[in-house]
Scaffold this active site. Structure first.
Site, PDB file in Angstrom:
ATOM      1  N   GLY A 136       1.640  -7.667  -0.852  1.00  0.00           N
ATOM      2  CA  GLY A 136       3.028  -7.205  -0.718  1.00  0.00           C
ATOM      3  C   GLY A 136       3.125  -5.720  -0.432  1.00  0.00           C
ATOM      4  CB  CYS A 137       1.492  -2.793  -1.985  1.00  0.00           C
ATOM      5  SG  CYS A 137       2.165  -3.050  -3.647  1.00  0.00           S
ATOM      6  CB  THR A 138      -0.977  -4.359   2.553  1.00  0.00           C
ATOM      7  OG1 THR A 138      -1.939  -3.981   1.560  1.00  0.00           O
ATOM      8  CG2 THR A 138      -1.545  -4.090   3.932  1.00  0.00           C
ATOM      9  CB  ALA A 171       2.441   0.558   3.141  1.00  0.00           C
TER      10      ALA A 171
END
Length: 156
Positions: free
Chosen positions: A44-46, A49
Site C-alpha cells: 500500500g505504501c509503495t 508513493a
C-alpha cells in the site's frame, strides 16, 4: 484531533538525503500535501508513493509540494525511493514526534497484538499554513486522484 481550519503544526525533519525539511519554509510560497504512511516497501505504501510521484507535475502546477512521512529512517527512505524510482520527498520521523503532533500515531491491533503505528492520513495545507482538508483511514488506490481534485477545487 486536527481538522480543517486548524493551523498545521510546525516541524522540521530530515529527508532521504539527510537534508532538512522545515514546514514553516513553505509558508506564503507553496501548498503542502503532507501524507503519513506506515512503512516503506509495503504494498500500500509503495502504491501510494508511486502514485504521488507519477502525479507530482500536476500537483506542482497547483503550487503544491508533496511530502511523505513515516517512522522509517533516512537510509531506508533512500533505498525505498531509489528502488521504486520515487520523486516525492520522504521524511524520517523515527521517534514519531511529528506523527503525534498530527494525531496519526495510534494503537492498532495486528494478529491480536496491540501496537502503535502510523494511521495512513493526508493533510492538504494551504500557503498560509492552514489545514484545508484531512483525509483519514486512507485507501491507497485512487487516493491521489481524490487529493488532486480537492487541490484543484481550492482554486475555484
Amino acid at each position: 484531533m486536527l481538522q480543517s481550519g486548524d493551523t498545521a503544526p510546525a516541524f522540521t525533519l530530515p529527508d532521504a538525503d539527510m537534508e532538512t525539511f522545515d514546514l514553516l519554509s513553505t509558508r506564503g510560497r507553496q501548498r503542502v500535501i503532507l501524507y503519513f504512511y506506515p512503512r516503506d516497501n509495503t504494498p500500500g505504501c509503495t502504491l501510494q508513493a508511486a502514485d504521488f510521484s507519477d502525479h507530482e507535475d500536476e500537483f506542482a502546477r497547483c503550487d503544491c509540494i508533496i511530502v511523505g512521512v513515516s517512522p522509517d529512517d533516512a537510509l531506508t527512505h533512500a533505498e525505498f525511493r531509489d528502488q521504486h524510482g520515487l520523486s516525492v520527498r520522504l521524511l524520517s520521523d523515527t521517534d514519531a514526534e511529528v506523527a503525534r503532533l498530527y494525531d496519526v500515531w495510534q494503537a492498532r491491533e495486528v494478529d491480536g497484538v496491540k501496537k502503535m503505528g502510523v494511521a495512513r492520513t493526508t493533510f492538504v495545507i494551504d500557503k498560509q499554513g492552514v489545514i484545508r482538508h484531512v483525509l483519514r483511514d486512507v485507501t491507497p488506490r485512487g487516493h491521489v486522484a481524490a487529493v488532486l481534485k480537492l487541490v484543484k477545487e481550492l482554486d475555484t
